[in-house]
Design a protein around this motif. Structure first.
Motif, PDB file in Angstrom:
ATOM      1  N   ARG A  85      -0.959 -31.604 114.138  1.00 40.44           N
ATOM      2  CA  ARG A  85      -1.763 -31.442 112.919  1.00 40.44           C
ATOM      3  C   ARG A  85      -2.767 -30.327 113.138  1.00 40.44           C
ATOM      4  O   ARG A  85      -2.878 -29.766 114.224  1.00 40.44           O
ATOM      5  CB  ARG A  85      -2.454 -32.765 112.551  1.00 40.44           C
ATOM      6  CG  ARG A  85      -3.345 -33.313 113.642  1.00 40.44           C
ATOM      7  CD  ARG A  85      -3.839 -34.716 113.311  1.00 40.44           C
ATOM      8  NE  ARG A  85      -4.597 -34.736 112.061  1.00 40.44           N
ATOM      9  CZ  ARG A  85      -5.078 -35.839 111.528  1.00 40.44           C
ATOM     10  NH1 ARG A  85      -4.866 -37.014 112.109  1.00 40.44           N
ATOM     11  NH2 ARG A  85      -5.774 -35.803 110.406  1.00 40.44           N
TER      12      ARG A  85
ATOM     13  N   GLY B 146      -0.615 -45.898 113.181  1.00 41.23           N
ATOM     14  CA  GLY B 146      -0.298 -46.193 111.799  1.00 41.23           C
ATOM     15  C   GLY B 146       1.191 -46.020 111.533  1.00 41.23           C
ATOM     16  O   GLY B 146       1.907 -45.367 112.306  1.00 41.23           O
ATOM     17  N   LEU B 147       1.647 -46.580 110.434  1.00 39.90           N
ATOM     18  CA  LEU B 147       3.077 -46.524 110.123  1.00 39.90           C
ATOM     19  C   LEU B 147       3.559 -45.093 109.932  1.00 39.90           C
ATOM     20  O   LEU B 147       4.644 -44.725 110.418  1.00 39.90           O
ATOM     21  CB  LEU B 147       3.369 -47.352 108.867  1.00 39.90           C
ATOM     22  CG  LEU B 147       4.839 -47.406 108.424  1.00 39.90           C
ATOM     23  CD1 LEU B 147       5.730 -47.953 109.532  1.00 39.90           C
ATOM     24  CD2 LEU B 147       4.975 -48.237 107.157  1.00 39.90           C
ATOM     25  N   ASP B 148       2.783 -44.260 109.244  1.00 35.46           N
ATOM     26  CA  ASP B 148       3.205 -42.872 109.028  1.00 35.46           C
ATOM     27  C   ASP B 148       3.366 -42.144 110.360  1.00 35.46           C
ATOM     28  O   ASP B 148       4.330 -41.394 110.554  1.00 35.46           O
ATOM     29  CB  ASP B 148       2.207 -42.135 108.133  1.00 35.46           C
ATOM     30  CG  ASP B 148       2.263 -42.600 106.690  1.00 35.46           C
ATOM     31  OD1 ASP B 148       3.250 -43.267 106.323  1.00 35.46           O
ATOM     32  OD2 ASP B 148       1.318 -42.300 105.934  1.00 35.46           O
ATOM     33  N   ALA B 149       2.425 -42.351 111.271  1.00 36.06           N
ATOM     34  CA  ALA B 149       2.530 -41.723 112.585  1.00 36.06           C
ATOM     35  C   ALA B 149       3.752 -42.249 113.330  1.00 36.06           C
ATOM     36  O   ALA B 149       4.470 -41.490 114.002  1.00 36.06           O
ATOM     37  CB  ALA B 149       1.263 -41.975 113.392  1.00 36.06           C
TER      38      ALA B 149
ATOM     39  N   LEU C  24       6.551 -43.339 112.087  1.00 39.08           N
ATOM     40  CA  LEU C  24       7.778 -42.777 111.521  1.00 39.08           C
ATOM     41  C   LEU C  24       8.036 -41.360 112.037  1.00 39.08           C
ATOM     42  O   LEU C  24       9.175 -40.906 112.069  1.00 39.08           O
ATOM     43  CB  LEU C  24       7.710 -42.784 109.995  1.00 39.08           C
ATOM     44  CG  LEU C  24       7.727 -44.176 109.348  1.00 39.08           C
ATOM     45  CD1 LEU C  24       7.523 -44.070 107.839  1.00 39.08           C
ATOM     46  CD2 LEU C  24       9.031 -44.907 109.652  1.00 39.08           C
ATOM     47  N   GLY C  25       6.971 -40.669 112.448  1.00 42.74           N
ATOM     48  CA  GLY C  25       7.115 -39.335 113.018  1.00 42.74           C
ATOM     49  C   GLY C  25       7.193 -39.323 114.536  1.00 42.74           C
ATOM     50  O   GLY C  25       7.145 -38.255 115.141  1.00 42.74           O
TER      51      GLY C  25
ATOM     52  N   ARG D  37       0.569 -51.573 109.369  1.00 46.17           N
ATOM     53  CA  ARG D  37       1.279 -51.368 108.107  1.00 46.17           C
ATOM     54  C   ARG D  37       0.628 -52.180 106.997  1.00 46.17           C
ATOM     55  O   ARG D  37      -0.111 -53.135 107.255  1.00 46.17           O
ATOM     56  CB  ARG D  37       2.747 -51.776 108.244  1.00 46.17           C
ATOM     57  CG  ARG D  37       2.937 -53.265 108.484  1.00 46.17           C
ATOM     58  CD  ARG D  37       4.388 -53.660 108.526  1.00 46.17           C
ATOM     59  NE  ARG D  37       4.504 -55.110 108.655  1.00 46.17           N
ATOM     60  CZ  ARG D  37       5.667 -55.764 108.732  1.00 46.17           C
ATOM     61  NH1 ARG D  37       6.805 -55.088 108.721  1.00 46.17           N
ATOM     62  NH2 ARG D  37       5.694 -57.080 108.832  1.00 46.17           N
TER      63      ARG D  37
ATOM     64  N   SER E  87       5.195 -54.497 103.856  1.00 41.44           N
ATOM     65  CA  SER E  87       5.974 -53.257 103.799  1.00 41.44           C
ATOM     66  C   SER E  87       7.000 -53.238 104.927  1.00 41.44           C
ATOM     67  O   SER E  87       6.726 -53.663 106.039  1.00 41.44           O
ATOM     68  CB  SER E  87       5.059 -52.031 103.895  1.00 41.44           C
ATOM     69  OG  SER E  87       4.365 -52.026 105.122  1.00 41.44           O
TER      70      SER E  87
ATOM     71  N   PRO F  72       9.697 -50.347 106.005  1.00 39.27           N
ATOM     72  CA  PRO F  72      10.367 -49.069 105.755  1.00 39.27           C
ATOM     73  C   PRO F  72      11.764 -49.038 106.357  1.00 39.27           C
ATOM     74  O   PRO F  72      12.120 -49.872 107.198  1.00 39.27           O
ATOM     75  CB  PRO F  72       9.454 -48.063 106.456  1.00 39.27           C
ATOM     76  CG  PRO F  72       8.840 -48.852 107.565  1.00 39.27           C
ATOM     77  CD  PRO F  72       8.646 -50.230 107.021  1.00 39.27           C
TER      78      PRO F  72
ATOM     79  N   GLN G  14      -5.415 -51.981 104.087  1.00 39.08           N
ATOM     80  CA  GLN G  14      -5.349 -50.527 103.950  1.00 39.08           C
ATOM     81  C   GLN G  14      -6.492 -50.042 103.055  1.00 39.08           C
ATOM     82  O   GLN G  14      -6.380 -50.043 101.828  1.00 39.08           O
ATOM     83  CB  GLN G  14      -3.996 -50.106 103.354  1.00 39.08           C
ATOM     84  CG  GLN G  14      -2.812 -50.418 104.250  1.00 39.08           C
ATOM     85  CD  GLN G  14      -2.747 -49.477 105.439  1.00 39.08           C
ATOM     86  OE1 GLN G  14      -2.980 -48.287 105.327  1.00 39.08           O
ATOM     87  NE2 GLN G  14      -2.411 -50.021 106.593  1.00 39.08           N
TER      88      GLN G  14
ATOM     89  N   SER H 212     -10.004 -41.684 103.757  1.00 37.02           N
ATOM     90  CA  SER H 212      -9.428 -40.718 104.693  1.00 37.02           C
ATOM     91  C   SER H 212     -10.495 -39.709 105.093  1.00 37.02           C
ATOM     92  O   SER H 212     -11.404 -39.400 104.321  1.00 37.02           O
ATOM     93  CB  SER H 212      -8.227 -39.992 104.069  1.00 37.02           C
ATOM     94  OG  SER H 212      -8.647 -39.019 103.140  1.00 37.02           O
TER      95      SER H 212
END
Length: 208
Positions: free
Chosen positions: A43, A104-107, A109-110, A130, A134, A136, A172, A176
């Motif tokens: 990032r 976190g879930l987004d992290a 997934l990557g 999460r 949820s 995914p 959640q 941010s």
């Protein structure tokens, strides 16, 4: 059992603190170490200098949950801040005690884009935050990885030093760091998004 919560913390806010507390309680962690990143590999470079982000983190944890502490090794280490190096260092420090990486879930997934990502579960369990309920779809290399290592109960984490993936439902909060920085830039208040000592520090230092 120790949890590792990495991030730029630019700035630290209540979204970080609340989820850390909920994961600590849900997984039965004795300690959560906040690990501020010097140079994130995946990032943009943080806006605030490392020492300023560290000071905000220190202020946020002044009266925080028992067991919350700061680990500065990524700030002290030159070059990109790779989590696999951090976990290896902590593993050398604590021996065979259970260790958990909190993401976190987004992290998560990557994760296949992370440096030496498959080694992470050799060094620690992975706790994935999460939204409640949820689920995914895991694709590519991540799908068999989750199938092999997933446990739906936190108890097994306490009996092995590493090697499991466990999903934790957390509140959640729609907060941010990006939106906080934008609010400050446009002359709006970030109070109640960050702890009051952090907000006063941002104002006094003219950050963002």
């Amino acid at each position: 059992m120790i949890g590792i919560y990495g991030g730029t913390f630019d700035p630290i806010h209540y979204g970080h603190l609340r989820t850390a507390l909920e994961v600590k309680e849900a997984a039965g962690l004795n300690e959560v170490r906040f690990v501020p990143c010097r140079l994130p590999p995946h990032r943009a470079v943080p806006e605030a200098e490392p020492e300023l982000r560290l000071r905000m983190l220190e202020l946020a944890l002044l009266d925080a949950e028992p067991g919350f502490r700061i680990d500065t090794q990524e700030l002290d280490r030159p070059g990109p801040s790779y989590m696999v190096d951090t976990l290896a260092s902590i593993r050398a420090e604590i021996g065979i005690r259970p260790l958990c990486l909190i993401v976190g879930l987004d992290a998560f997934l990557g994760l296949p884009r992370w440096h030496r990502w498959r080694e992470l579960s050799d060094l620690a369990h992975i706790l994935v935050m999460r939204r409640p309920g949820s689920e995914p779809d895991f694709a590519g290399d991540l799908a068999p990885y989750v199938t092999e290592l997933r446990t739906d109960q936190p108890a097994p984490l306490h009996h092995q030093p590493a090697g499991s993936i466990h999903f934790v439902d957390v509140t959640q909060l729609d907060i941010s760091a990006t939106r906080i920085r934008e609010a400050v830039r446009t002359g709006r208040s970030a109070r109640y998004l960050v702890p009051d000592p952090v907000w006063r520090f941002i104002q006094n230092e003219g950050l963002y």
